[in-house]
Write a protein that holds these residues in place. Structure first.
Motif, mmCIF file in Angstrom:
data_model
loop_
_atom_site.group_PDB
_atom_site.id
_atom_site.type_symbol
_atom_site.label_atom_id
_atom_site.label_comp_id
_atom_site.label_asym_id
_atom_site.label_seq_id
_atom_site.Cartn_x
_atom_site.Cartn_y
_atom_site.Cartn_z
ATOM 1 N N ASN A 114 0.655 -1.221 -0.118
ATOM 2 C CA ASN A 114 -0.041 0.164 -0.088
ATOM 3 C C ASN A 114 0.895 1.337 -0.061
ATOM 4 O O ASN A 114 0.417 2.273 -0.537
ATOM 5 N N ALA A 118 0.815 4.189 -2.801
ATOM 6 C CA ALA A 118 0.754 5.615 -2.691
ATOM 7 C C ALA A 118 1.721 6.629 -2.959
ATOM 8 O O ALA A 118 1.678 7.583 -3.427
ATOM 9 N N LEU A 121 1.415 6.865 -6.743
ATOM 10 C CA LEU A 121 0.246 7.730 -7.108
ATOM 11 C C LEU A 121 0.653 9.034 -6.952
ATOM 12 O O LEU A 121 -0.015 10.206 -7.234
ATOM 13 N N TYR A 123 0.616 10.475 -3.875
ATOM 14 C CA TYR A 123 0.278 11.081 -2.683
ATOM 15 C C TYR A 123 1.252 11.325 -1.798
ATOM 16 O O TYR A 123 1.028 12.168 -0.846
ATOM 17 N N HIS A 133 2.279 13.948 2.986
ATOM 18 C CA HIS A 133 1.112 13.838 2.104
ATOM 19 C C HIS A 133 0.761 14.962 1.490
ATOM 20 O O HIS A 133 0.718 15.892 1.694
ATOM 21 N N SER A 142 -9.480 9.527 2.774
ATOM 22 C CA SER A 142 -8.873 8.037 2.604
ATOM 23 C C SER A 142 -8.992 7.157 3.966
ATOM 24 O O SER A 142 -9.332 6.460 4.271
ATOM 25 N N LEU A 156 -6.860 3.236 -2.404
ATOM 26 C CA LEU A 156 -6.049 3.411 -3.550
ATOM 27 C C LEU A 156 -6.053 3.027 -4.794
ATOM 28 O O LEU A 156 -5.806 3.979 -5.955
#
Length: 213
Positions: A114, A118, A121, A123, A133, A142, A156
């Motif tokens: 995960n 992230a 992406l 993030y 973040h 989220s 995600l």
């Protein structure tokens, strides 16, 4: 301005509340970065101390050393915060978190997979021992979805799908403004685009709810 503190192995272990043997084990498992070498002397700094305290906090929350090693590797090879935020102005508010604060936000869901998703992406980025973040709103939403019982992996994955659609919408709006606006200023007109998307999403959810009733 104070100089950066450095510690010998014994002092670092004492400050972290662990034994020298445990410290050596963590180093062998690559849970902490290599020390600075000065001849035969190994020097550690506050970065190492922060990482050791993070390891202790994650162990207290039930994470295994294998899982922590995977998280450390994902973070150490993740993108730097400068790569994530870039130089483009944004309306989103970045949030700084320690790894243990991130773990507390997503209890039991902060896996290496995960975390890597992230990072991919965009993030998350890293800044020393802190995680950044890119958006407080996305972080809050989220974490709330996870509290509602939705696995973080699926949150995600949904975020990746949403990214594809909003990229298309942003491209369409930018093209519309640049072709027709008397003074094509995307920064000034972005609230209009956001209002259109929010209104259309709200209407779409209304239609979805009527179908279920």
């Amino acid at each position: 301005m104070t100089d950066k503190r450095e510690y010998r192995m014994e002092e670092l272990a004492r400050l972290a509340g662990i034994t020298v043997r445990t410290l050596r084990f963590y180093r062998e498992r690559k849970l902490i970065p290599p020390p600075r070498r000065e001849g035969r002397i190994a020097w550690y700094d506050d970065h190492h101390l922060a990482r050791l305290r993070t390891i202790a906090a994650l162990l207290e929350r039930g994470h295994t050393l294998t899982g922590i090693a995977e998280l450390a590797e994902a973070l150490d090879h993740g993108r730097d915060v400068a790569d994530v935020l870039g130089v483009t102005p944004t309306e989103e508010e970045p949030v700084r978190l320690t790894p243990e604060e991130l773990a507390a936000r997503f209890e039991g869901e902060v896996t290496a997979e995960n975390l890597a998703a992230a990072l991919d992406l965009g993030y998350l980025g890293t800044d020393g021992d802190e995680i950044v973040h890119i958006s407080r709103r996305l972080l809050d939403v989220s974490s709330e979805l996870v509290r509602e019982g939705i696995p973080l992996a699926e949150v995600l994955a949904a975020g990746a799908r949403v990214r594809e659609h909003v990229d298309d919408l942003a491209e369409m709006f930018a093209d519309l403004v640049l072709r027709h606006a008397a003074e094509p200023d995307l920064h000034r007109l972005r609230p209009l685009a956001r209002s259109v998307v929010e209104a259309e999403l709200s209407l779409a959810l209304d239609r979805r709810l009527r179908k279920r009733d």
